[in-house]
Motif scaffolding. Structure first.
Motif, PDB file in Angstrom:
ATOM      1  N   LEU A 217       4.462   4.023   4.685  1.00  0.00           N
ATOM      2  CA  LEU A 217       4.466   3.248   3.669  1.00  0.00           C
ATOM      3  C   LEU A 217       4.952   1.781   3.923  1.00  0.00           C
ATOM      4  CD1 LEU A 217       5.291   5.728   0.515  1.00  0.00           C
ATOM      5  CD2 LEU A 217       3.131   4.577   1.360  1.00  0.00           C
ATOM      6  N   ASP A 218       5.909   1.935   4.898  1.00  0.00           N
ATOM      7  CA  ASP A 218       6.694   0.510   5.264  1.00  0.00           C
ATOM      8  C   ASP A 218       5.551  -0.274   6.084  1.00  0.00           C
ATOM      9  OD1 ASP A 218       9.043   1.217   4.178  1.00  0.00           O
ATOM     10  OD2 ASP A 218       9.858   1.978   6.130  1.00  0.00           O
ATOM     11  N   SER A 219       4.575   0.426   6.865  1.00  0.00           N
ATOM     12  CA  SER A 219       3.514  -0.480   7.732  1.00  0.00           C
ATOM     13  C   SER A 219       2.539  -0.847   6.870  1.00  0.00           C
ATOM     14  CB  SER A 219       2.987   0.731   8.848  1.00  0.00           C
ATOM     15  OG  SER A 219       2.145   1.772   7.876  1.00  0.00           O
ATOM     16  N   LEU A 220       2.403  -0.454   5.645  1.00  0.00           N
ATOM     17  CA  LEU A 220       1.395  -0.954   4.620  1.00  0.00           C
ATOM     18  C   LEU A 220       1.996  -2.172   4.131  1.00  0.00           C
ATOM     19  CD1 LEU A 220       0.080   2.275   2.604  1.00  0.00           C
ATOM     20  CD2 LEU A 220      -0.826   1.082   4.527  1.00  0.00           C
ATOM     21  N   VAL A 221       3.263  -2.403   3.741  1.00  0.00           N
ATOM     22  CA  VAL A 221       4.055  -3.423   3.491  1.00  0.00           C
ATOM     23  C   VAL A 221       3.978  -4.582   4.612  1.00  0.00           C
ATOM     24  CG1 VAL A 221       5.990  -4.283   2.567  1.00  0.00           C
ATOM     25  CG2 VAL A 221       5.496  -2.195   1.684  1.00  0.00           C
ATOM     26  N   ASP A 222       4.309  -4.090   5.738  1.00  0.00           N
ATOM     27  CA  ASP A 222       4.545  -5.003   7.047  1.00  0.00           C
ATOM     28  C   ASP A 222       3.059  -5.804   7.321  1.00  0.00           C
ATOM     29  OD1 ASP A 222       7.045  -4.223   7.015  1.00  0.00           O
ATOM     30  OD2 ASP A 222       6.795  -2.812   8.647  1.00  0.00           O
ATOM     31  N   HIS A 230       4.611  -2.076  -4.959  1.00  0.00           N
ATOM     32  CA  HIS A 230       3.586  -1.187  -4.945  1.00  0.00           C
ATOM     33  C   HIS A 230       4.005   0.077  -4.136  1.00  0.00           C
ATOM     34  CE1 HIS A 230       0.760  -4.839  -5.938  1.00  0.00           C
ATOM     35  NE2 HIS A 230       1.390  -4.301  -6.850  1.00  0.00           N
ATOM     36  N   ARG A 231       4.974  -0.342  -3.170  1.00  0.00           N
ATOM     37  CA  ARG A 231       5.225   0.922  -2.077  1.00  0.00           C
ATOM     38  C   ARG A 231       6.002   1.658  -3.056  1.00  0.00           C
ATOM     39  NH1 ARG A 231       9.193   3.435   0.196  1.00  0.00           N
ATOM     40  NH2 ARG A 231       9.270   3.839   2.461  1.00  0.00           N
ATOM     41  N   THR A 232       7.004   1.282  -3.945  1.00  0.00           N
ATOM     42  CA  THR A 232       7.845   2.284  -4.776  1.00  0.00           C
ATOM     43  C   THR A 232       6.924   2.985  -5.844  1.00  0.00           C
ATOM     44  OG1 THR A 232       9.584   0.331  -4.576  1.00  0.00           O
ATOM     45  CG2 THR A 232       9.829   2.112  -6.531  1.00  0.00           C
ATOM     46  N   MET A 233       5.829   2.268  -6.245  1.00  0.00           N
ATOM     47  CA  MET A 233       5.099   3.138  -7.115  1.00  0.00           C
ATOM     48  C   MET A 233       4.577   4.303  -6.484  1.00  0.00           C
ATOM     49  SD  MET A 233       3.342  -0.168  -9.206  1.00  0.00           S
ATOM     50  CE  MET A 233       2.329   0.796  -9.892  1.00  0.00           C
ATOM     51  N   ILE A 234       3.786   3.991  -5.332  1.00  0.00           N
ATOM     52  CA  ILE A 234       3.054   5.000  -4.415  1.00  0.00           C
ATOM     53  C   ILE A 234       4.112   6.056  -3.960  1.00  0.00           C
ATOM     54  CG2 ILE A 234       1.717   5.194  -2.269  1.00  0.00           C
ATOM     55  CD1 ILE A 234       0.956   2.455  -2.691  1.00  0.00           C
ATOM     56  N   TYR A 235       5.059   5.786  -3.598  1.00  0.00           N
ATOM     57  CA  TYR A 235       6.140   6.664  -3.073  1.00  0.00           C
ATOM     58  C   TYR A 235       6.506   7.637  -4.294  1.00  0.00           C
ATOM     59  CZ  TYR A 235      10.464   8.737  -1.509  1.00  0.00           C
ATOM     60  OH  TYR A 235      11.290   9.611  -0.737  1.00  0.00           O
ATOM     61  N   ASN A 236       6.887   7.165  -5.453  1.00  0.00           N
ATOM     62  CA  ASN A 236       7.233   7.756  -6.572  1.00  0.00           C
ATOM     63  C   ASN A 236       6.079   8.935  -6.823  1.00  0.00           C
ATOM     64  OD1 ASN A 236       9.858   6.519  -6.572  1.00  0.00           O
ATOM     65  ND2 ASN A 236       9.269   5.173  -8.145  1.00  0.00           N
ATOM     66  N   LYS A 237       4.992   8.367  -6.786  1.00  0.00           N
ATOM     67  CA  LYS A 237       3.658   9.229  -7.252  1.00  0.00           C
ATOM     68  C   LYS A 237       3.622  10.345  -6.446  1.00  0.00           C
ATOM     69  CE  LYS A 237      -0.279  10.026  -9.710  1.00  0.00           C
ATOM     70  NZ  LYS A 237      -0.038  10.227 -11.038  1.00  0.00           N
ATOM     71  N   TRP A 238       3.844  10.186  -5.002  1.00  0.00           N
ATOM     72  CA  TRP A 238       3.742  11.340  -4.079  1.00  0.00           C
ATOM     73  C   TRP A 238       4.518  12.252  -4.080  1.00  0.00           C
ATOM     74  CZ3 TRP A 238       2.072   8.343   1.219  1.00  0.00           C
ATOM     75  CH2 TRP A 238       0.863   7.663   1.141  1.00  0.00           C
TER      76      TRP A 238
END
Length: 252
Positions: A217-222, A230-238
């Motif tokens: 997920l960090d690589s998607l942000v980088d 959006h990283r936070t949203m995805i992480y919480n969903k997973w």
């Protein structure tokens, strides 16, 4: 984590491992049988050594190809998955930077015999040396695509416990609008496929699942693919989904 849950997820390991092994065998044969960049020759009628125009992305080049390299047909009695695997492969100076590689894939849930297409490109200076870097990413991709095959109602590899609603219309909307691309990672089918794929990668690299998920997920942000929010949203969903699937380590 219960033993029965571990066994449920682990039943795909043999199939994923065999496909990976055969993909690398195909790649090595293709590199050895395709000449050089200066004097290329076709391998089994397939152009391996590619020289795309600077304005053409390697993924677009692969998608325009109609020929593939056959990897194998698989009928796995442990996982209950039947699948044919094909490979599009390139050794290219312009399409891939030295020390890097390109990898992507897709799955077609056919009602008679589902198939997975894998796309891999390497730089000629790297050759087989880059395969060790590709290995865990390929295991992630293969497990990811196998999961998709178990979702579709029209798939011969359908698992009744894994059926998910179709999402083609939403995928089209996402492709047309980069601002909502983060929603791709929130699609129910992609949630499950990413969760399983990254767990396969964690087992291969022998790294904690938490670390592998965070790094991805960090690589998607980088890379500017998603925003931190959006990283936070995805992480919480997973994180919310994992206990419902079972057989996977939970996220903190």
């Amino acid at each position: 984590m219960k033993l029965t849950e571990l066994l449920k997820e682990g039943m795909y390991d043999r199939l994923v491992g065999q496909i990976n092994k055969d993909v690398f065998k195909t790649i090595k044969s293709a590199m050895a049988g395709s000449g050089t960049q200066q004097k290329p020759k076709k391998y089994k009628g397939y152009e391996v050594r590619k020289d795309p125009m600077p304005t053409v992305k390697i993924g677009d080049l692969f998608n325009s190809e109609t020929r593939t390299l056959y990897v194998g047909n698989y009928s796995d009695d442990v996982s209950g998955v039947d699948v044919e695997v094909e490979l599009k492969f390139a050794v290219t100076e312009d399409g891939v930077q030295p020390g890097k590689f390109y990898i992507d894939g897709s799955a077609e849930a056919d009602d008679e015999y589902p198939f997975i297409e894998i796309q891999i490109a390497v730089h000629p200076n790297d050759g087989e040396r880059t395969l060790s870097k590709i290995q865990p990413v390929l295991r992630d991709l293969v497990r990811h695509e196998i999961e998709h095959l178990t979702h579709g109602k029209g798939s011969a590899s359908l698992k009744l416990s894994k059926i998910l609603r179709g999402d083609k219309a939403m995928r089209r909307r996402i492709r047309k609008n980069p601002d909502i691309y983060y929603k791709y990672f929130l699609l129910p089918k992609e949630v499950d496929a990413n969760i399983h794929g990254l767990y396969s990668k964690a087992k291969t690299t022998k790294k904690p699942y938490q670390q592998v998920v965070d790094d991805y997920l960090d690589s998607l942000v980088d890379d500017g693919i998603i925003l931190p929010k959006h990283r936070t949203m995805i992480y919480n969903k997973w994180k919310e989904r994992i206990p419902k699937i079972g057989g996977l380590p939970t996220l903190k």
